[in-house]
Design a protein around this motif. Structure first.
Motif, PDB file in Angstrom:
ATOM      1  N   LEU A   1       0.808  -1.216   0.000  1.00  0.00           N
ATOM      2  CA  LEU A   1       0.000   0.000   0.000  1.00  0.00           C
ATOM      3  C   LEU A   1       0.842   1.267   0.000  1.00  0.00           C
ATOM      4  O   LEU A   1       0.312   2.364   0.180  1.00  0.00           O
ATOM      5  N   ALA A   2       2.138   1.136  -0.217  1.00  0.00           N
ATOM      6  CA  ALA A   2       2.995   2.322  -0.256  1.00  0.00           C
ATOM      7  C   ALA A   2       2.506   3.266  -1.347  1.00  0.00           C
ATOM      8  O   ALA A   2       2.268   2.845  -2.486  1.00  0.00           O
ATOM      9  N   PRO A   3       2.348   4.551  -1.047  1.00  0.00           N
ATOM     10  CA  PRO A   3       1.863   5.495  -2.068  1.00  0.00           C
ATOM     11  C   PRO A   3       2.790   5.548  -3.277  1.00  0.00           C
ATOM     12  O   PRO A   3       4.015   5.505  -3.141  1.00  0.00           O
ATOM     13  N   PRO A   4       2.230   5.665  -4.484  1.00  0.00           N
ATOM     14  CA  PRO A   4       3.068   5.711  -5.691  1.00  0.00           C
ATOM     15  C   PRO A   4       4.138   6.797  -5.650  1.00  0.00           C
ATOM     16  O   PRO A   4       5.232   6.603  -6.185  1.00  0.00           O
ATOM     17  N   ALA A   5       3.847   7.917  -5.021  1.00  0.00           N
ATOM     18  CA  ALA A   5       4.815   9.016  -5.012  1.00  0.00           C
ATOM     19  C   ALA A   5       6.116   8.618  -4.331  1.00  0.00           C
ATOM     20  O   ALA A   5       7.205   8.982  -4.796  1.00  0.00           O
ATOM     21  N   ILE A   6       6.030   7.853  -3.236  1.00  0.00           N
ATOM     22  CA  ILE A   6       7.280   7.486  -2.565  1.00  0.00           C
ATOM     23  C   ILE A   6       7.968   6.318  -3.288  1.00  0.00           C
ATOM     24  O   ILE A   6       9.180   6.157  -3.184  1.00  0.00           O
ATOM     25  N   VAL A   7       7.195   5.527  -4.034  1.00  0.00           N
ATOM     26  CA  VAL A   7       7.832   4.486  -4.845  1.00  0.00           C
ATOM     27  C   VAL A   7       8.641   5.134  -5.966  1.00  0.00           C
ATOM     28  O   VAL A   7       9.771   4.727  -6.262  1.00  0.00           O
ATOM     29  N   LEU A   8       8.070   6.153  -6.583  1.00  0.00           N
ATOM     30  CA  LEU A   8       8.810   6.877  -7.619  1.00  0.00           C
ATOM     31  C   LEU A   8      10.034   7.563  -7.032  1.00  0.00           C
ATOM     32  O   LEU A   8      11.121   7.546  -7.628  1.00  0.00           O
ATOM     33  N   ASP A   9       9.879   8.154  -5.859  1.00  0.00           N
ATOM     34  CA  ASP A   9      11.026   8.794  -5.201  1.00  0.00           C
ATOM     35  C   ASP A   9      12.127   7.770  -4.919  1.00  0.00           C
ATOM     36  O   ASP A   9      13.313   8.061  -5.111  1.00  0.00           O
ATOM     37  N   ALA A  10      11.728   6.575  -4.473  1.00  0.00           N
ATOM     38  CA  ALA A  10      12.730   5.525  -4.222  1.00  0.00           C
ATOM     39  C   ALA A  10      13.430   5.119  -5.515  1.00  0.00           C
ATOM     40  O   ALA A  10      14.629   4.858  -5.533  1.00  0.00           O
ATOM     41  N   PHE A  11      12.676   5.051  -6.613  1.00  0.00           N
ATOM     42  CA  PHE A  11      13.275   4.698  -7.908  1.00  0.00           C
ATOM     43  C   PHE A  11      14.342   5.720  -8.292  1.00  0.00           C
ATOM     44  O   PHE A  11      15.426   5.359  -8.761  1.00  0.00           O
ATOM     45  N   ILE A  12      14.049   6.978  -8.089  1.00  0.00           N
ATOM     46  CA  ILE A  12      14.997   8.031  -8.459  1.00  0.00           C
ATOM     47  C   ILE A  12      16.212   8.028  -7.534  1.00  0.00           C
ATOM     48  O   ILE A  12      17.352   8.186  -7.987  1.00  0.00           O
ATOM     49  N   ALA A  13      15.971   7.798  -6.242  1.00  0.00           N
ATOM     50  CA  ALA A  13      17.041   7.979  -5.248  1.00  0.00           C
ATOM     51  C   ALA A  13      17.904   6.749  -5.030  1.00  0.00           C
ATOM     52  O   ALA A  13      19.026   6.871  -4.524  1.00  0.00           O
ATOM     53  N   THR A  14      17.413   5.553  -5.387  1.00  0.00           N
ATOM     54  CA  THR A  14      18.151   4.330  -5.032  1.00  0.00           C
ATOM     55  C   THR A  14      18.380   3.465  -6.275  1.00  0.00           C
ATOM     56  O   THR A  14      17.624   2.530  -6.542  1.00  0.00           O
ATOM     57  N   PRO A  15      19.431   3.740  -7.029  1.00  0.00           N
ATOM     58  CA  PRO A  15      19.666   3.023  -8.293  1.00  0.00           C
ATOM     59  C   PRO A  15      19.781   1.512  -8.157  1.00  0.00           C
ATOM     60  O   PRO A  15      19.351   0.781  -9.050  1.00  0.00           O
ATOM     61  N   LEU A  16      20.340   1.012  -7.056  1.00  0.00           N
ATOM     62  CA  LEU A  16      20.518  -0.434  -6.919  1.00  0.00           C
ATOM     63  C   LEU A  16      19.192  -1.178  -6.901  1.00  0.00           C
ATOM     64  O   LEU A  16      19.127  -2.356  -7.272  1.00  0.00           O
ATOM     65  N   GLN A  17      18.128  -0.523  -6.469  1.00  0.00           N
ATOM     66  CA  GLN A  17      16.839  -1.190  -6.337  1.00  0.00           C
ATOM     67  C   GLN A  17      15.930  -0.997  -7.551  1.00  0.00           C
ATOM     68  O   GLN A  17      14.793  -1.463  -7.557  1.00  0.00           O
TER      69      GLN A  17
ATOM     70  N   LEU B   1       4.941  11.578 -15.834  1.00  0.00           N
ATOM     71  CA  LEU B   1       6.397  11.661 -15.663  1.00  0.00           C
ATOM     72  C   LEU B   1       7.047  12.712 -16.561  1.00  0.00           C
ATOM     73  O   LEU B   1       8.262  12.684 -16.770  1.00  0.00           O
ATOM     74  N   HIS B   2       6.265  13.655 -17.054  1.00  0.00           N
ATOM     75  CA  HIS B   2       6.808  14.656 -17.977  1.00  0.00           C
ATOM     76  C   HIS B   2       7.994  15.401 -17.370  1.00  0.00           C
ATOM     77  O   HIS B   2       8.975  15.718 -18.069  1.00  0.00           O
ATOM     78  N   HIS B   3       7.925  15.669 -16.065  1.00  0.00           N
ATOM     79  CA  HIS B   3       8.980  16.441 -15.405  1.00  0.00           C
ATOM     80  C   HIS B   3      10.309  15.691 -15.331  1.00  0.00           C
ATOM     81  O   HIS B   3      11.334  16.275 -14.973  1.00  0.00           O
ATOM     82  N   LEU B   4      10.302  14.409 -15.712  1.00  0.00           N
ATOM     83  CA  LEU B   4      11.531  13.609 -15.639  1.00  0.00           C
ATOM     84  C   LEU B   4      12.147  13.344 -17.012  1.00  0.00           C
ATOM     85  O   LEU B   4      13.155  12.642 -17.104  1.00  0.00           O
ATOM     86  N   LEU B   5      11.564  13.881 -18.048  1.00  0.00           N
ATOM     87  CA  LEU B   5      12.046  13.577 -19.406  1.00  0.00           C
ATOM     88  C   LEU B   5      13.497  14.001 -19.624  1.00  0.00           C
ATOM     89  O   LEU B   5      14.212  13.381 -20.416  1.00  0.00           O
ATOM     90  N   ASP B   6      13.920  15.051 -18.935  1.00  0.00           N
ATOM     91  CA  ASP B   6      15.286  15.540 -19.118  1.00  0.00           C
ATOM     92  C   ASP B   6      16.130  15.345 -17.865  1.00  0.00           C
ATOM     93  O   ASP B   6      17.096  16.082 -17.633  1.00  0.00           O
ATOM     94  N   HIS B   7      15.780  14.344 -17.085  1.00  0.00           N
ATOM     95  CA  HIS B   7      16.533  14.035 -15.861  1.00  0.00           C
ATOM     96  C   HIS B   7      17.964  13.631 -16.209  1.00  0.00           C
ATOM     97  O   HIS B   7      18.223  13.060 -17.280  1.00  0.00           O
ATOM     98  N   ASP B   8      18.888  13.914 -15.296  1.00  0.00           N
ATOM     99  CA  ASP B   8      20.298  13.590 -15.544  1.00  0.00           C
ATOM    100  C   ASP B   8      20.545  12.088 -15.641  1.00  0.00           C
ATOM    101  O   ASP B   8      21.468  11.646 -16.322  1.00  0.00           O
TER     102      ASP B   8
END
Length: 521
Positions: free
Chosen positions: A386-402, A417-424
């Motif tokens: 039941l983890a909210p999608p927003a924190i799952v996305l945050d975990a995806f961005i912050a934790t590359p190993l997972q 995800l438009h705001h991530l199209l030009d992510h580093d």
């Protein structure tokens, strides 16, 4: 990566989520062997394609499906009686790659794999016992099933249940020691030696080895063995960890000059309150932290639940959430109420422990989702359905190993995800490039320097059909374009025709050739 257009088309079509069954079935031919891993192991399949895979004469196809983490355990379990031992072994070893918790196999499948005997009339590369060993460490046996084997009507399963000896209650041990089957009683008697200090003393090897470490870390310890280890300053961490170390030795270990040893003592569930208070004033911060972290009374499963989150190696005050990832169930878990208490703690380490529990009630999930500690939020994202999608996305961005694991979760957002199209980070750009809900197609990412980003952009169904068609002839985009769900079924068939794959007999009269241009309107 191959630049052969035919191979790229085949790989793309095999991954295409919109490819109909009649297209996917053509890929089961020998000419498409290079796609079998993608098709049979790395994606979900329609029911009729599953049936064809299960009945396919080619072992490599069935073996790959046996490892398919997208397939239901019941589907994979139908290979339990496969004629080939390598297929049965693949089923027993579980989905690959192993990402997070593994779905347990159905009880009847487990019972068969755990009790089947070798057929001496046929030569096999693997024995039934070797396949059993794969199953035991695969994560596909639930703790609930293990507990049910204690009084299972099949004696062989009760025999195997004796291997849980250290986690059993005295009443469960007594029941196995008096089992009606003599083989079960004998196995239980052998296991009972694990808690017999005299038997352990006789078995303990003098040389340092894995077996010595196993005995001293987990099994009964005599006063003489403990005294000798203390005198030699040998295996002290193991003694400090072992629930069965004599009390007088524990007291001496609590005052050992090595802080790693004292830290292990500070975590014990049987610690005397006076000794705990002493360790809470220890000069080493790690010892103080562990002593104060877990108030008395404690249980050994609680200690284990804390250990799997914060670690207990030299110099370690806690693993990051990224290193921990999704945690497995223990054979004996603390009750959910204990995790709930941890969730309300002011100590972030205990809130991390709480976030690892997938049974937390929804109200606590929302509370931890807003925790000020990123590791708490990330562990919740990895572990709770039941983890909210927003924190799952945050975990995806912050934790590359997972990221490989997080990509398997339905809670990971795939749109917005438009705001991530030009992510580093190219992994993040690739996720955004696949967003089918964008306001416009991610055309600029077709020129991205990273192949995985270009592939995701080429597979985005927002692309106009004429663009997709043009990309099919470009080696840099052909695989992604062939995976685009916007391609009509007949165009997919045409790509297979051009790649030399045979059509079904009912369509054999059709002449292969370059498909007609895709309409744009």
């Amino acid at each position: 990566m191959s630049s052969d257009p035919a191979e790229l088309w085949l790989r793309g079509v095999a991954a295409n989520p919109a490819a109909p069954s009649d297209v996917l079935l053509r890929l089961l031919s020998e000419q498409a062997r290079t796609t079998w891993t993608i098709l049979c192991e790395e994606r979900e399949l329609p029911a009729d394609v599953v049936e064809a895979v299960l009945a396919h004469p080619e072992r490599a196809i069935r073996r790959r499906f046996a490892r398919n983490r997208h397939a239901a355990a019941e589907q994979r379990g139908r290979l339990v009686n496969d004629e080939d031992a390598l297929v049965r072994s693949a089923l027993a070893s579980g989905p690959r790659p192993r990402l997070g918790r593994v779905e347990a196999l159905p009880d009847e499948i487990l019972e068969h794999l755990l009790t089947v005997q070798d057929d001496d009339s046929t030569g096999q590369l693997l024995t039934a016992d070797e396949i059993r060993q794969e199953l035991v460490v695969s994560g596909q046996i639930s703790p609930a099933f293990r507990r049910r084997t204690l009084n299972h009507p099949v004696a062989e399963l009760r025999y195997q249940a004796t291997g849980l000896w250290l986690w059993l209650t005295p009443g469960q041990r007594d029941a196995l020691l008096s089992d009606p089957d003599p083989a079960v009683r004998e196995a239980a008697l052998r296991q009972s030696r694990l808690l017999d200090p005299t038997a352990m003393e006789k078995e303990l090897p003098e040389e340092s080895c894995h077996h010595r470490g196993l005995l001293l870390t987990n099994y009964a310890v005599s006063h003489a063995v403990a005294a000798q280890c203390l005198a030699d300053r040998r295996d002290l961490w193991s003694l400090a960890h072992n629930p069965h170390t004599p009390g007088d030795a524990v007291t001496r270990l609590a005052r050992d000059p090595d802080p790693d040893v004292r830290e292990r003592v500070a975590a014990r569930a049987d610690l005397d309150p006076v000794l705990l208070a002493e360790l809470a004033q220890d000069p080493d911060s790690r010892v103080r932290t562990r002593a104060l972290l877990h108030p008395l009374p404690r249980t050994w499963p609680e200690r284990a639940a804390i250990d799997r989150i914060i670690g207990h190696t030299a110099g370690n005050t806690g693993h990051t959430a990224e290193i921990i990832g999704a945690v497995d169930d223990m054979i004996v878990e603390p009750p959910t109420s204990w995790y709930e208490t941890c969730a309300a703690s002011t100590n972030p380490l205990l809130r991390r422990v709480a976030a690892s529990c997938h049974r937390l009630p929804e109200e606590l999930v929302h509370r931890l989702a807003g925790d000020p500690e990123a590791d708490v939020r990330h562990l919740l994202a990895y572990n709770h359905p039941l983890a909210p999608p927003a924190i799952v996305l945050d975990a995806f961005i912050a934790t590359p190993l997972q990221r490989p694991y997080l990509l398997t979760l339905p809670r990971l957002p795939r749109t917005g995800l438009h705001h991530l199209l030009d992510h580093d980070d190219p992994d993040v750009r690739a996720l955004a490039a696949a967003d089918a809900g964008l306001a416009r197609p991610p055309l600029h990412l077709l020129a991205d320097p990273e192949p995985r980003v270009r592939r995701a952009a080429a597979a985005n169904p927002l692309l106009p059909l004429d663009v997709i068609s043009s990309l099919l002839d470009d080696p840099e985009h052909a695989e992604g374009a062939a995976a685009n769900p916007g391609l009509p079924a007949e165009r997919l068939h045409g790509l297979l025709d051009l790649s030399g794959l045979p059509r079904p007999a009912s369509e054999a009269g059709r002449r292969p050739g370059r498909p007609a241009p895709v309409p744009t309107g």
